[in-house]
Design a protein around this motif. Structure first.
Motif, PDB file in Angstrom:
ATOM      1  N   GLU A   1       9.994   6.296   0.713  1.00 30.38           N
ATOM      2  CA  GLU A   1      10.594   6.337  -0.633  1.00 30.38           C
ATOM      3  C   GLU A   1      11.388   5.051  -0.889  1.00 30.38           C
ATOM      4  O   GLU A   1      11.426   4.560  -2.018  1.00 30.38           O
ATOM      5  CB  GLU A   1      11.479   7.570  -0.784  1.00 30.38           C
ATOM      6  CG  GLU A   1      10.685   8.863  -0.734  1.00 30.38           C
ATOM      7  CD  GLU A   1      11.328  10.018  -1.511  1.00 30.38           C
ATOM      8  OE1 GLU A   1      12.313   9.805  -2.229  1.00 30.38           O
ATOM      9  OE2 GLU A   1      10.819  11.146  -1.363  1.00 30.38           O
ATOM     10  N   TYR A   2      11.993   4.502   0.133  1.00 33.82           N
ATOM     11  CA  TYR A   2      12.708   3.230  -0.024  1.00 33.82           C
ATOM     12  C   TYR A   2      11.706   2.103  -0.289  1.00 33.82           C
ATOM     13  O   TYR A   2      11.899   1.256  -1.144  1.00 33.82           O
ATOM     14  CB  TYR A   2      13.542   2.928   1.226  1.00 33.82           C
ATOM     15  CG  TYR A   2      14.297   1.622   1.144  1.00 33.82           C
ATOM     16  CD1 TYR A   2      13.919   0.539   1.927  1.00 33.82           C
ATOM     17  CD2 TYR A   2      15.380   1.463   0.282  1.00 33.82           C
ATOM     18  CE1 TYR A   2      14.599  -0.670   1.846  1.00 33.82           C
ATOM     19  CE2 TYR A   2      16.058   0.256   0.195  1.00 33.82           C
ATOM     20  CZ  TYR A   2      15.662  -0.814   0.979  1.00 33.82           C
ATOM     21  OH  TYR A   2      16.325  -2.010   0.884  1.00 33.82           O
TER      22      TYR A   2
ATOM     23  N   ASN B   1       0.828  -1.216   0.000  1.00 33.48           N
ATOM     24  CA  ASN B   1       0.000   0.000   0.000  1.00 33.48           C
ATOM     25  C   ASN B   1       0.854   1.254   0.000  1.00 33.48           C
ATOM     26  O   ASN B   1       0.569   2.214  -0.711  1.00 33.48           O
ATOM     27  CB  ASN B   1      -0.930   0.013   1.220  1.00 33.48           C
ATOM     28  CG  ASN B   1      -1.990  -1.065   1.130  1.00 33.48           C
ATOM     29  OD1 ASN B   1      -2.284  -1.570   0.051  1.00 33.48           O
ATOM     30  ND2 ASN B   1      -2.569  -1.442   2.268  1.00 33.48           N
ATOM     31  N   ILE B   2       1.915   1.233   0.797  1.00 31.00           N
ATOM     32  CA  ILE B   2       2.801   2.403   0.852  1.00 31.00           C
ATOM     33  C   ILE B   2       3.436   2.630  -0.512  1.00 31.00           C
ATOM     34  O   ILE B   2       3.512   3.759  -1.011  1.00 31.00           O
ATOM     35  CB  ILE B   2       3.900   2.225   1.928  1.00 31.00           C
ATOM     36  CG1 ILE B   2       3.279   2.266   3.315  1.00 31.00           C
ATOM     37  CG2 ILE B   2       4.979   3.300   1.801  1.00 31.00           C
ATOM     38  CD1 ILE B   2       4.235   1.934   4.442  1.00 31.00           C
ATOM     39  N   LYS B   3       3.885   1.552  -1.131  1.00 29.49           N
ATOM     40  CA  LYS B   3       4.512   1.670  -2.454  1.00 29.49           C
ATOM     41  C   LYS B   3       3.528   2.299  -3.441  1.00 29.49           C
ATOM     42  O   LYS B   3       3.883   3.244  -4.170  1.00 29.49           O
ATOM     43  CB  LYS B   3       4.938   0.278  -2.949  1.00 29.49           C
ATOM     44  CG  LYS B   3       5.551   0.297  -4.340  1.00 29.49           C
ATOM     45  CD  LYS B   3       5.973  -1.088  -4.790  1.00 29.49           C
ATOM     46  CE  LYS B   3       6.415  -1.046  -6.242  1.00 29.49           C
ATOM     47  NZ  LYS B   3       6.869  -2.341  -6.742  1.00 29.49           N
ATOM     48  N   GLU B   4       2.314   1.820  -3.434  1.00 29.76           N
ATOM     49  CA  GLU B   4       1.315   2.347  -4.384  1.00 29.76           C
ATOM     50  C   GLU B   4       1.007   3.817  -4.100  1.00 29.76           C
ATOM     51  O   GLU B   4       0.883   4.612  -5.023  1.00 29.76           O
ATOM     52  CB  GLU B   4       0.030   1.510  -4.302  1.00 29.76           C
ATOM     53  CG  GLU B   4       0.157   0.169  -5.010  1.00 29.76           C
ATOM     54  CD  GLU B   4      -1.005  -0.774  -4.740  1.00 29.76           C
ATOM     55  OE1 GLU B   4      -1.955  -0.393  -4.024  1.00 29.76           O
ATOM     56  OE2 GLU B   4      -0.943  -1.908  -5.248  1.00 29.76           O
ATOM     57  N   GLU B   5       0.926   4.177  -2.829  1.00 30.44           N
ATOM     58  CA  GLU B   5       0.625   5.579  -2.468  1.00 30.44           C
ATOM     59  C   GLU B   5       1.730   6.503  -2.954  1.00 30.44           C
ATOM     60  O   GLU B   5       1.459   7.549  -3.534  1.00 30.44           O
ATOM     61  CB  GLU B   5       0.574   5.726  -0.938  1.00 30.44           C
ATOM     62  CG  GLU B   5      -0.773   5.458  -0.315  1.00 30.44           C
ATOM     63  CD  GLU B   5      -0.650   5.370   1.208  1.00 30.44           C
ATOM     64  OE1 GLU B   5      -1.423   4.592   1.796  1.00 30.44           O
ATOM     65  OE2 GLU B   5       0.246   6.051   1.782  1.00 30.44           O
ATOM     66  N   VAL B   6       2.968   6.111  -2.684  1.00 36.13           N
ATOM     67  CA  VAL B   6       4.091   6.991  -3.035  1.00 36.13           C
ATOM     68  C   VAL B   6       4.202   7.122  -4.548  1.00 36.13           C
ATOM     69  O   VAL B   6       4.404   8.216  -5.073  1.00 36.13           O
ATOM     70  CB  VAL B   6       5.413   6.460  -2.439  1.00 36.13           C
ATOM     71  CG1 VAL B   6       6.604   7.262  -2.929  1.00 36.13           C
ATOM     72  CG2 VAL B   6       5.357   6.478  -0.917  1.00 36.13           C
ATOM     73  N   ILE B   7       4.041   6.009  -5.264  1.00 37.53           N
ATOM     74  CA  ILE B   7       4.124   6.068  -6.731  1.00 37.53           C
ATOM     75  C   ILE B   7       3.006   6.936  -7.278  1.00 37.53           C
ATOM     76  O   ILE B   7       3.198   7.726  -8.203  1.00 37.53           O
ATOM     77  CB  ILE B   7       4.083   4.651  -7.331  1.00 37.53           C
ATOM     78  CG1 ILE B   7       5.391   3.925  -7.032  1.00 37.53           C
ATOM     79  CG2 ILE B   7       3.856   4.701  -8.839  1.00 37.53           C
ATOM     80  CD1 ILE B   7       5.430   2.473  -7.457  1.00 37.53           C
ATOM     81  N   ALA B   8       1.818   6.822  -6.696  1.00 47.63           N
ATOM     82  CA  ALA B   8       0.688   7.643  -7.143  1.00 47.63           C
ATOM     83  C   ALA B   8       0.965   9.127  -6.898  1.00 47.63           C
ATOM     84  O   ALA B   8       0.721   9.963  -7.760  1.00 47.63           O
ATOM     85  CB  ALA B   8      -0.583   7.218  -6.417  1.00 47.63           C
ATOM     86  N   GLU B   9       1.531   9.439  -5.726  1.00 50.35           N
ATOM     87  CA  GLU B   9       1.836  10.852  -5.414  1.00 50.35           C
ATOM     88  C   GLU B   9       2.853  11.406  -6.406  1.00 50.35           C
ATOM     89  O   GLU B   9       2.724  12.521  -6.891  1.00 50.35           O
ATOM     90  CB  GLU B   9       2.477  10.962  -4.023  1.00 50.35           C
ATOM     91  CG  GLU B   9       1.509  10.900  -2.869  1.00 50.35           C
ATOM     92  CD  GLU B   9       2.246  10.629  -1.549  1.00 50.35           C
ATOM     93  OE1 GLU B   9       1.571  10.182  -0.607  1.00 50.35           O
ATOM     94  OE2 GLU B   9       3.482  10.855  -1.481  1.00 50.35           O
TER      95      GLU B   9
END
Lengths: 78, 321
Positions: B50-51, A11-19
């Motif tokens: 970010e990581y 979920n974190i990965k998807e959120e950051v990529i979306a941002e």
């Protein structure tokens, strides 16, 4: 303390990529390894953060990052 | 600022080579393959999110939830990742020596002393991508049965120390190190220890002595640290660059890692180019790239087209060429 699960990571990965993927989001990366800092990167970074004025719908992040490798070009801004 | 940065009208004298190109389009990067340095210069090292967005901690999740410690060691052995601190010993073999030992405590130690003059490969990884090292140590701890790790970093690297500590705090806050990592039964904790300015403490037995609070004095081996190391417990000591390869090997597999470099030495090596060369900097190239290519193609040759006389490839590589 948060209990992170594999689902949380996803979920974190998807959120950051979306941002970061939004067209009006701009990332300015300032090379701030030790070499960059000694070449003046911290001063550059502070200047950018102080003088940036919000324009249009852009969301600008001014991000410190590590060494990109081109030491002879320090201070490096992307 | 708007005109030059956002409206496509850059100040040419402030661009690299007089052209407005992305970093990966620069000549400097054409022969490089950034594996260890994948995230350096790309992410904020003080933001764990970010990581994670760059597949961070996915390898740890795969290791502790889907693989046994023996399987992790087998992948590392198959990859043939060799110690990047200069020893060149197989990382998988080293871990396999420590794993079967029965002990109430085992340790994994990151050697971040980096004493070689002019070298800053490890420093760049610690400053630019500290979470890669933390994740790798947790994977190594799982593989050998260690619940405690130490990062022995030279005190002359204050930025690296600060970023490492921030990264450790963030990883602890998110439960990515600590107890029951990612819902598994695996516990692992990491602390930082600072060196005190002794070059000799880059050698593993002197490093162990220093960690124990003694004078950094080397001792004979055997016994090897994998059997009797820190406080006489089984200990694996690995270099920063070696560790930074681990998460990607676990995630992508041994065959992926063996796909570049040479048969005897797969993977890449990071070099710090310094001295009388046109393009100084930090490069990462597949093993097998010649010194000529490094000096004349990546480094763009010697200033004023002077004749090549000598190169020192670093104390760990033990040769003046």
């Amino acid at each position: 303390m948060t209990k992170t699960t594999p689902e949380t990571l996803k979920n974190i990965k998807e959120e950051v990529i979306a941002e970061q993927g939004v067209d009006d989001n701009i990332r300015i990366l300032v090379g701030m390894g030790t070499c960059g800092i000694s070449a003046g990167a911290k001063a550059s970074w502070k200047l950018w953060k102080r003088n940036w004025r919000q324009k249009k719908t852009w969301i600008v992040q001014i991000i410190p990052c590590g060494c990109a490798g081109m030491c002879s070009m320090s201070t490096l801004l992307r | 600022m708007y005109k030059h940065i956002f409206a496509g009208d850059p100040v040419v004298k402030y661009t690299i080579d007089g052209e407005f190109k992305t970093l990966s389009e620069q000549n400097f990067y054409q022969k490089q393959k950034r594996v260890v340095l994948k995230n350096c210069g790309e992410i904020n090292p003080e933001d764990i999110r970010e990581y994670i967005a760059k597949d961070g901690y996915q390898a740890l999740a795969k290791a502790v939830l889907e693989m046994s410690p023996e399987e992790v060691i087998e992948v590392m052995k198959e990859s043939n990742l060799r110690g990047r601190g200069g020893g060149g010993f197989s990382t998988g073999m080293k871990w396999s020596f420590a794993a079967p030992n029965k002990a109430d405590q085992k340790y994994i130690v990151c050697n971040a002393d980096e004493g070689d003059p002019g070298a800053f490969m490890d420093r760049s990884v610690l400053e630019g991508d500290p979470h890669a090292v933390i994740e790798a140590m947790a994977i190594g701890g799982y593989a050998i049965g260690a619940t405690k790790g130490y990062i022995y970093v030279r005190a002359e690297y204050p930025v690296a120390v600060q970023r490492l500590q921030t990264a450790i705090n963030q990883a602890k806050e998110m439960g990515l190190i600590g107890k029951n990592i990612l819902g598994s039964k695996f516990n692992f904790d990491i602390d930082i220890r600072l060196g005190a300015g002794a070059f000799v403490c880059g050698e593993e037995t002197a490093l162990i002595a220093s960690l124990e609070g003694k004078r950094g004095m080397s001792r004979n081996k055997p016994p090897f640290p994998a059997n009797q190391g820190l406080w006489n417990k089984p200990t694996c000591i690995n270099n920063v660059e070696t560790l930074a390869n681990v998460p990607q090997i676990i995630l992508n597999g041994a065959d992926w890692f063996r796909g570049f470099g040479t048969d005897k030495s797969p993977g890449t090596k990071v070099f710090a180019l310094g001295g009388k060369i046109n393009q100084t900097g930090l490069i990462e190239i597949p093993m097998g790239v010649t010194l000529r290519e490094v000096i004349y193609e990546i480094g763009e040759g010697i200033p004023d087209n002077k004749e090549f006389k000598a190169v020192q490839t670093g104390l760990g590589l033990q040769a003046d060429v």
